[in-house]
Design an enzyme around this catalytic site. Structure first.
Site, PDB file in Angstrom:
ATOM      1  N   ASN A 169      -0.941  -4.383  41.166  1.00  0.00           N
ATOM      2  CA  ASN A 169      -2.053  -3.512  40.764  1.00  0.00           C
ATOM      3  C   ASN A 169      -3.052  -3.404  41.916  1.00  0.00           C
ATOM      4  OD1 ASN A 169      -4.080  -5.729  40.509  1.00  0.00           O
ATOM      5  ND2 ASN A 169      -2.587  -6.427  38.984  1.00  0.00           N
TER       6      ASN A 169
ATOM      7  N   ASP B 167       0.011 -15.883  29.365  1.00  0.00           N
ATOM      8  CA  ASP B 167      -1.397 -15.574  29.591  1.00  0.00           C
ATOM      9  C   ASP B 167      -2.090 -16.855  30.066  1.00  0.00           C
ATOM     10  OD1 ASP B 167      -4.250 -15.203  29.118  1.00  0.00           O
ATOM     11  OD2 ASP B 167      -3.628 -13.279  28.271  1.00  0.00           O
TER      12      ASP B 167
ATOM     13  N   LYS C 244     -10.691  -9.538  23.073  1.00  0.00           N
ATOM     14  CA  LYS C 244     -10.124 -10.546  23.988  1.00  0.00           C
ATOM     15  C   LYS C 244     -10.919 -11.850  23.914  1.00  0.00           C
ATOM     16  CE  LYS C 244      -8.012  -7.283  27.158  1.00  0.00           C
ATOM     17  NZ  LYS C 244      -8.126  -6.412  28.300  1.00  0.00           N
TER      18      LYS C 244
END
Ligand code: PMT
Length: 400
Positions: free
Chosen positions: A209, A305, A336
């Protein structure tokens, strides 16, 4: 009087901003500091030394061989005398010479002889600031622990608009005060992730990214300045390691996970600023995939995660997450915060906006269970200082 008994040696180099330093002398004195001034030859083309003599109440030092000004203070004594050196304005020429280790005037000689913190406030035309040589000089000075304050963005004396204005006297004085404040994270250890991860498709291709690491590295700088003992786990970025921390370089999300998990239980605080790939290629190929006219399908499998795993530890640090959102910022960030059981989340709008990925500036909406705070658009260095302040006060509240 935040600067009571502090001794500041103020260096002034040539530039139109030299006049602003008169106000800086006044501000520093107002906070209790004793200020002595050194001027280069070209600074004297802009402002008379007499101005600074009158303001500081001390002779102004201009020449390495001028023993008559103050015979008790030769250049080595002056460098020993101060608690902090601030050069404001710092011209492009001065920064280049400082980087190269020149000592051909009194101010540069003092910088070399000085063992105390040194801060510079660059001021120059925006094109000179953008020049690769100046940028390189600044980067190398930063890597040697020189504090670089500014420049600000705005209208310049020459009519140009851009980065290159010296920070205002009050902003510089404020940074000097902060430097002498007891660190808000003194004695605490901070684990921080930054940058992107790369998920291999084959030995030459990957999924990644746009994260540059700028936000995370600015947080590392701000946390060190606040007294924390910092470990930075960084994905691949084109930034130099900030001085004074442990840097662990990783490539993939799995490597980041492996670097973070054994360190997390020993940390007091964890900030997850990295843009970790949510997926990896299920079967990366051992050899370069050959081109053909057929379409190919990559099966992606979720990565662990890291932030959620740290937050679920029994002996968990104070956990701060980031949320990069293209829509519905607050709801997504709060979801989140809850799902990962975080203490705090810093949300930024990303995509087709001016902050976020790979920008020099950012703005954040910070949320916690019963509160929120906006940090409006500013350089990532400034945003990082504000966020570290906020984290420190939330951490103190949570522990009291
Ligand atoms: O690096 P820059 O160019 O300066 O840009 C800064 C930034 C935009 C990357 C930064 O400000 C930011 O938003 N970082 C988090 C990006 C992100 O991955 O956000 P997310 O909403 O997808 O993830 C939420 C949180 O979970 C993040 O704290 C992330 O680090 C963490 N996470 C996500 C996935 C994963 N597998 N492990 C994680 O720990």
């Amino acid at each position: 009087m935040k600067l009571e008994n502090r001794k500041i040696l103020l260096g002034i180099t040539g530039g139109i901003a030299a006049y602003k330093s008169a106000e800086l002398v006044r501000q520093l004195q107002k906070s209790g500091a004793e200020v002595r001034v050194v001027m280069t030859q070209s600074a004297q083309e802009f402002v008379q030394p007499l101005t600074y003599q009158a303001l500081s109440g001390h002779p102004v030092y201009t020449d390495i061989f001028d023993g008559e000004v103050d015979s008790a203070m030769d250049h080595i004594e002056l460098a020993r005398w101060c608690d902090l050196m601030v050069v404001a304005p710092a011209s492009a020429d001065f920064l280049a010479k400082l980087n190269a280790g020149y000592a051909d005037n009194l101010l540069l000689t003092l910088c070399l002889a000085n063992k105390h913190p040194l801060a510079v406030a660059p001021a120059m035309n925006q094109q000179m600031y953008a020049n690769a040589a100046t940028r390189e000089n600044i980067t190398r000075l930063k890597s040697r622990a020189v504090l670089v304050w500014g420049p600000a963005h705005g209208e310049q004396a020459c009519g140009d608009i851009g980065p290159g204005r010296m920070l205002e006297a009050q902003q510089i004085a404020h940074r000097v005060e902060r430097l002498f404040e007891p660190g808000k994270l003194d004695g605490l250890s901070l684990l921080l992730t930054a940058g992107p991860t790369r998920e291999a498709i084959d030995p030459v291709r990957y999924i990644s990214n746009h994260s540059s690491g700028k936000m995370g590295y600015a947080l590392a700088d701000a946390a060190i300045a606040a007294g924390a003992d910092v470990t930075l786990v960084s994905g691949p970025v084109a930034l130099d390691s900030p001085p004074g921390l442990e840097l662990v370089r990783v490539e993939s999300a799995e490597e980041m996970y492996q670097a973070v998990m054994p360190r997390a239980p020993k940390a007091d605080l964890f900030i997850a600023c990295a843009a970790v790939s949510d997926y990896r290629v299920e079967q990366s190929q051992p050899h370069k995939i050959k081109k053909s006219s057929e379409s190919i399908t990559l099966t992606l499998t979720p990565n662990q995660d890291i932030l959620a795993a740290v937050s679920a530890l029994e002996n968990r640090p104070f956990c701060v997450g980031f949320a990069a959102e293209t829509q519905d910022l607050e709801n997504n960030a709060r979801a989140k915060l809850e799902r990962k059981k975080l203490d705090l989340i810093a949300a930024n709008q990303v995509g087709d906006v001016s902050g976020g990925f790979n920008a020099d500036q950012n703005q954040l909406e910070v949320f916690w269970s019963d509160g929120q705070q906006s940090l409006s658009m500013a350089s990532k260095a400034d945003i990082a200082i504000q966020l570290i302040d906020l984290i420190a006060s939330r951490y103190t509240d949570a522990r009291s």
